[in-house]
Design a protein around this motif. Structure first.
Motif, short mmCIF file in Angstrom:
data_model
loop_
_atom_site.label_atom_id
_atom_site.label_comp_id
_atom_site.label_asym_id
_atom_site.label_seq_id
_atom_site.Cartn_x
_atom_site.Cartn_y
_atom_site.Cartn_z
N ARG A 147 9.74 2.47 -2.68
CA ARG A 147 9.71 1.42 -1.68
C ARG A 147 8.71 0.33 -2.08
N LEU A 193 13.89 -1.32 3.18
CA LEU A 193 13.16 -2.03 4.23
C LEU A 193 12.40 -3.27 3.74
N PRO A 194 11.56 -3.16 2.68
CA PRO A 194 10.86 -4.39 2.27
C PRO A 194 11.83 -5.48 1.84
N ARG A 243 7.64 10.07 -3.72
CA ARG A 243 8.40 9.23 -4.66
C ARG A 243 9.21 8.17 -3.93
N LEU A 290 9.38 5.73 7.40
CA LEU A 290 9.87 5.69 8.78
C LEU A 290 10.85 6.85 8.95
N ILE A 336 0.72 4.65 11.72
CA ILE A 336 0.96 4.48 10.28
C ILE A 336 2.25 3.72 9.99
N TRP A 337 3.28 3.93 10.81
CA TRP A 337 4.55 3.25 10.56
C TRP A 337 4.38 1.73 10.66
N GLY A 353 4.03 7.60 4.79
CA GLY A 353 4.22 6.33 5.48
C GLY A 353 5.68 5.94 5.65
N ALA A 381 14.84 -5.95 3.07
CA ALA A 381 15.40 -6.51 4.30
C ALA A 381 14.42 -7.51 4.91
N LEU A 382 13.14 -7.14 4.91
CA LEU A 382 12.14 -8.04 5.48
C LEU A 382 12.02 -9.33 4.67
N THR A 385 2.32 -4.09 5.82
CA THR A 385 2.00 -4.40 4.41
C THR A 385 3.24 -4.82 3.64
N MET A 386 4.39 -4.70 4.28
CA MET A 386 5.60 -5.26 3.66
C MET A 386 5.83 -6.69 4.14
N ALA A 440 2.55 0.45 7.74
CA ALA A 440 3.41 0.39 6.56
C ALA A 440 4.24 -0.89 6.55
N ARG A 442 9.03 12.81 -0.88
CA ARG A 442 8.64 11.73 0.04
C ARG A 442 7.67 10.77 -0.65
N PHE A 475 0.67 4.82 0.98
CA PHE A 475 -0.27 5.56 1.82
C PHE A 475 -0.52 6.96 1.30
N ARG A 526 11.71 -3.26 14.00
CA ARG A 526 11.88 -2.27 12.95
C ARG A 526 11.07 -1.00 13.21
N GLN A 532 9.38 -8.59 13.69
CA GLN A 532 9.98 -7.56 12.86
C GLN A 532 9.35 -6.20 13.12
N LEU A 534 0.84 -1.20 0.00
CA LEU A 534 0.00 0.00 0.00
C LEU A 534 0.88 1.25 0.00
N GLN A 548 9.33 -3.66 -3.43
CA GLN A 548 8.77 -4.81 -2.72
C GLN A 548 8.25 -5.89 -3.68
#
Ligand code: ATP
Ligand code: ATP
Ligand code: MG
Ligand code: MG
Lengths: 218, 254, 420, 254, 218
Positions: free
Chosen positions: A141, A93-94, A136, A82, B148-149, A80, A96-97, B155-156, B152, A134, A76, B166, B162, A74, A145
């Protein structure tokens, strides 16, 4: 992957925002969601993302949606990112996850940042970026993903015409074949990107604009 | 310039104290019986020549650090758990909240009876002292975290773990560091209670000893030493806190 | 300030005491409970036309009392010998604003107020057995002084702890022994949480507790001080006349078992209550000064200047006599006391007679007291160590002392071996 | 249901304690010398029939409330000032940070010498105890405050005072209430130290007196009483905190 | 009131965003500011609002700008509502700061909320409102303040075409005669509202589009 929303009802305590709403999106279809301010577009996307409790059913590729997953990303409407991560680390981040190794994910994140026109800003914190920048970073991000369903809530709202055009090109290219729900208020954009436009409103009317689209795209 | 002001303000306080005590001022508050700065400095000069003084310093620092580190880890962990899990919150909060206000000195007999060695009992009391401020501050920081964080990263595809590492931990760091700073302070303010068990050395022990023989310059030397050590350790915590929360918008204004 | 703050016709008097230090009850717990001071001040008020308001403050050690006296907030206080000396030395700088010791509350001429106890399971028999181990004491207290003097060459690690902290440490086994003043040893032994290792009486150095007054108060309100000393004398006389009742009052006020209070404050008890500032006691105080100086607790103290017996002389004729006015009758060296359940304590001529009575009466024993055959220290018969000596059975407070005289018997063995 | 869980968890702790102490468990930690729950309850039953008990409660509550309220007002005010004014921050922080770690018990002699009456000294110590956690938490909360709200009201022409009352105070309330909750807890953990001055009454005084005659059930009754009072007062602070921070995004999830 | 920006230079530590930028706005003029994402539009508005330190000079009605003032209101690009105040209390805020009595200011705030189409939402907290609704609350708040210079940073970015049109009408009506700097990426909007368009860019070129505007408005 196909997305099916059936009799969706979402309420926030004092108000019911969506009631008995249904929508079918075929695999790889790009559906634009439009409607007046406050009609429930963001709510719909949040429900599909699995972020709000709902009544009714939402299925993706036959699987019922019960909560968030990395398959449904999503972008936002609000920021959204961090705030403690730099631009590039937000994009990482995605990855890394997903367990992508460190060096690889940085390279990929930098590449995505480049594609949204932010080379040189990788070490900026979100608070050091402009509103459009931001947005973009968020776009980069989400694309990084590589989810199978993409939900975008006015992702280009803060972009000037030129930047917006190049982002539209990017999205068209990258999300080709990816099932997408895209909220926008820009009619041109809707027409340009969408295979179909769904208009949410007081009666949650769905209006097919396939004919128009076919004509424009031709 | 800033350092001049900082040191100057300490100097002003000292001069004021000297004036008030040396002139035996007695205007509602009574300074006539308090030792003067000069008396305290003289005693201090004697103390810093004694090996025992450094032994005390080392012992107390070690105890505080051990208790504080334990408290930091457990306090943050439990604070997060209580704030995020309704079930565990309901389960753990009542006993913790009842234990929280229990005075450190009242723990002295419990610590002695419960733990096989004195050092364990002392560390236990400093641990308890630092633990609750950290726990409560963390709980409040987690409660105030924007949603919101978390949305976010979920959804990843982030797992609960995590999300914790994170989002929740970094996002609550400003509040957590507030708690760590307070916790460090409270650990020091309980050092005397804890070292009542010790019977041999430690800054807190020495200070209380001075009081039991009504040796006021000795008491104040102890207080100043504890104040100094506490200042240094809290400053270390604050510095670390500032480093890891550079992303705060207000940091751009400094 | 209370004395100097006296405004109008109300004179405030603040008395600081230590309820748990039962050697001071005649200037504290008992005095307060009986109201002697208030009564005497009411009498005085009729003459002076002033009202007197007494506030009693109870602390666990002498330190806060001294602190409050320095701050001018306590007028009259009572404490043990070492705290007295600290009190005197801290206020000496203040000159006429300082304090004066004006009376003794109670004393033990041989030093039996301080003892060293060990856990019941301990294998130690003498202080020497503690070599290399940890002993809890309050450094700078009389209990500590006794320990240091008694230890001689024995090397122990002294854990400097408050008495209650030390008691916990003893119970948990974190220290091997506890050296403390009244009523700790008796209380721990009575509760079967400790046994006596060393009786301070073996040192044969007097220990005492006393009353101090703030000099400015004594000068501004000499008649109040006089009435306080009179009231303390009233309480002392009451304790001599009604030792059991006095013990019960103190027990109720402090939470200590009455059997323990009666051990110390009963007839022929470990504490002798007498206000007189006897020369042996003054000398004992002077002899303590070097020790306190050696451990850095005081700088210097002129004991003769600190002690002021003028106010006391207005109240009574001081005596040098060391016999305990609260007597059981008979020979104080052997006079014992037995207390059966549901009955009043009754005197018995000797320990052997006591054993016989306990065995033959068939009544349930509450507690029994016998004097140590050597030092005369009154002790619990059941916790005493017995030795046969001809036809007689002699009790000793410590096993070490008993063992020198022969085979050591427990109370039960002594009961079984006493002649029918 | 939630209340069942909450009370149940307290019950489990009590049962565990009873089992460990009654069976004289001694496995690294040593429960053999601690009083059992039954002993403590018996003593409690006696206590609540005694008028003195309520006198103690009232006295301690009054002292804590007085110290806490003073600390709340001054702590929040100074915390805001230090965080927002670089100049005053540089001036006030050094002396405050050195005083902060000073043990509550070490303040006993100072409080005796400084204040004309004992009650003032006692309130002073509880004040100091509660003051610093509130100060530090407020300072950290102000530092973490987003800048945009302040920018917004400044373009509406708000004065510095108005920015404080319209933005800084409400915006930092979540963090400030964390500090108030911690401060209340720390005020209670220092109640024994403070009431050491008293010599007459108070829950803390009574608890310490029980310890001076090694009356463990009495000590634990005191601890439980303090735990209960502390729990109630902290709960009141937390409840108030929850009411005034309903706007937090996470509150929608409850 | 006239607004004069002379040799404005703004930097954020590591980067200089605006350098030697000048702009003159006549009394009551409505100037649209446009330019690519990240070029410094928001920075310009924040400088005029007095929220960032700058070099050069900015004067409003001859008075040098030294800090924020109630005469220069800013509609923020990000959400500038106070999250602990309901919609109506957010709108009341500038009135309260001006000392308008309680009852009066509530009535006026409710009226402004009505004009941005949010009647019925007055008791909602910001977090309970959609993105577009929050933008409209901000708009209502700024209009209620009645400043002599209005600075708007993409105030309609999150609004659908229809709502946007009615907000444009509202702004045209209310801000008639008020000096305005208005950031937008929507060309139609720029043409519709602006007396003049200033394009910030790499060279901070100012392009006069008066001719076009005159033609359209006629
Ligand atoms: N706090 C900051 N620290 C460092 N650089 C900053 C900061 N704020 C903004 N910048 C930089 O200033 C430049 C201009 O930002 P600004 O927000 O003014 O752009 P903008 O024209 O409003 O863009 P958009 O249309 O995307 O909102 C950007 O390159 C941004 O990276
Ligand atoms: N947390 C909440 N509590 C109560 N009501 C809410 C909450 N979140 C949203 N709403 C309400 O739900 C409705 C729809 O909100 P939503 O954000 O889905 O609108 P939207 O279509 O995305 O609007 P916009 O185009 O302005 O972004 C709004 O009327 C809003 O007031
Ligand atoms: Mg929306
Ligand atoms: Mg911008």
């Amino acid at each position: 992957m196909s997305l099916h929303v059936r009799s969706l009802t979402v309420g926030y305590g004092r108000s019911t925002v969506l009631s008995d709403f249904s929508l079918d999106v075929g695999p790889g279809e790009f559906v634009v969601v439009a409607g007046p301010s406050g009609c429930g577009k963001s709510t719909l996307l949040r429900a599909v993302a699995g972020l709000v409790p709902f009544a009714g059913s939402i299925t993706v590729a036959g699987q019922a949606v019960r909560g968030p997953s990395r398959d449904r990303a999503l972008v936002f409407q609000d920021d959204g990112l961090l705030p403690w991560r730099t631009a590039v680390r937000n994009v990482e981040l995605p990855l890394a996850l997903q367990g992508v190794p460190r060096t690889q994910r940085r390279a990929r994140a930098l590449e995505w940042l480049g594609r949204v026109g932010l080379t040189g800003f990788e070490d900026y914190l979100p608070r050091e970026l402009s509103g459009g920048m931001r947005q973009r970073v968020q776009l980069a991000r989400t694309l990084a993903q590589q989810p199978s369903v993409v939900l975008m809530d006015e992702p280009f709202g803060a972009l000037d015409a030129q930047t917006r055009a190049s982002m539209q090109d990017l999205v068209t290219e990258v999300l080709d074949g990816t099932t997408t729900l895209f909220v926008t208020h820009d009619v041109d954009e809707a027409v340009l990107l969408g295979d179909r436009v769904v208009v949410l409103g007081t009666g949650e009317v769905e209006r097919r604009r396939d004919a128009i689209l076919a004509a424009v795209k031709a | 310039m800033r350092w001049v002001l900082r040191i100057g303000s300490l100097a002003v306080v000292l001069v004021l104290w000297q004036l008030l005590t040396a002139s035996d001022t007695r205007a509602w508050l009574r300074f006539d019986q308090l030792p003067t700065v000069v008396e305290v400095v003289e005693r201090f000069a004697v103390q810093i020549g004694v090996a025992e003084f450094y032994h005390d310093l080392g012992a107390s620092l070690g105890r505080i650090m051990a208790g504080f580190l334990l408290a930091a880890v457990l306090g943050v962990a439990l604070g997060v758990v209580i704030a995020r899990s309704r079930w565990l919150g309901d389960l753990l909060r009542p006993p913790l909240e009842v234990v929280r206000p229990i005075p450190a000195i009242a723990l002295v007999p419990i610590a002695i009876l419960l733990f096989p060695t004195d050092e364990q009992g002392i560390v236990f009391i400093t641990f308890v002292a630092a633990f609750f401020p950290i726990l409560v501050s963390t709980r409040h920081a987690v409660r105030a975290l924007p949603t919101i964080w978390e949305d976010a990263v979920r959804t990843m595809g982030a797992s609960t773990r995590q999300v914790l590492f994170r989002v929740v931990l970094p996002g609550t760091l400003p509040g957590v560091f507030g708690g760590l700073s307070v916790g460090m302070g409270v650990a020091w303010i309980c050092v005397i209670s804890a070292e009542m068990i010790s019977g041999q050395f430690g800054v807190g022990y020495r200070t209380w000893q001075a009081y039991t023989v009504v040796d006021y310059p000795g008491v104040i030397v102890g207080m100043v030493t504890i104040g100094g050590l506490g200042y240094l350790t809290s400053a270390a915590v604050e510095l670390l806190g500032r480093r890891v929360t550079r992303w705060l918008p207000r940091e751009a204004l400094r | 300030g209370t004395g100097e703050a006296a405004s109008g016709d109300e004179v405030p008097v603040v008395v600081g005491y230590q309820s748990k230090t039962i050697n001071t009850v005649t200037a504290g717990t008992l005095l307060r409970d009986k109201g002697f001071f208030e009564q005497r001040l009411a009498e005085l008020g009729k003459k002076t036309g002033k009202a007197y308001k007494v506030t009693w403050q109870d602390y666990d050690t002498g330190a806060p009392i001294t602190a409050q006296m320095i701050a001018g907030k306590i007028d009259i206080g009572s404490m043990g010998d070492y705290p007295l000396l600290i009190n005197g030395s801290r206020t000496q700088k203040q000159g006429d604003q300082g304090t004066r010791m004006v009376a003794v509350t109670g004393y033990n001429a041989r030093g039996a107020l301080n003892m060293v106890v060990v856990p019941p399971s301990s294998r130690a028999r003498t202080l020497a057995d503690l070599n290399g181990q940890k002993v809890s004491a309050s450094v700078g207290s009389a209990g500590h002084g006794t320990l240091v003097r008694a230890l001689g060459d024995t090397k122990v690690t002294v854990e400097n702890q408050q008495p209650s902290v030390g008691a916990s440490a003893l119970q948990s086994g974190n220290v091997s022994a506890l050296a403390q003043f009244v009523a700790w040893p008796g209380q721990l032994v009575f509760a079967k949480q400790a046994k006596l290792l060393y009786d301070g009486a073996a040192l044969n150095l007097p220990t005492l507790h006393g009353t101090v007054v703030r000099n400015p108060f004594a000068q501004q309100q000499p008649e109040v001080l006089r009435e306080f000393l009179r009231a303390q004398l009233d309480a002392t006389k009451f304790l001599h006349a009604q030792p059991l009742q006095a013990a019960e009052i103190v027990a109720k006020a402090t939470g200590l078992p009455v059997e323990v209070v009666y051990l110390y404050n009963g007839p022929n008890g470990i504490a002798t209550f007498d206000l007189s500032l006897k020369s042996v006691l003054r000398k004992a105080l002077k002899d303590d000064v070097p020790f306190l100086k050696s451990i850095g607790n005081i700088d210097e103290l002129d004991v003769d200047r600190f002690i002021d017996d003028k106010p006391l002389r207005d109240v009574l004729e001081p005596t040098e006599d060391l016999t305990n006015p609260a007597s059981l009758g008979g020979d104080p060296k052997t006079a014992s006391e037995v207390w059966f359940d549901g009955a009043a304590p009754e005197p018995v001529a000797s320990p052997a007679a006591l054993l016989k009575l306990v065995r033959d009466s068939g009544k349930k024993l509450r507690v029994a007291y016998v004097p140590d055959a050597e030092t005369g220290t009154r002790w619990f018969a059941e916790q005493a160590h017995w030795v046969r000596s001809g036809a007689d059975l002699l009790p000793f407070t410590t096993e070490a002392a008993a063992a020198k005289r022969g085979a050591v018997l427990t109370f039960q063995q002594a009961l079984d071996s006493v002649e029918r």
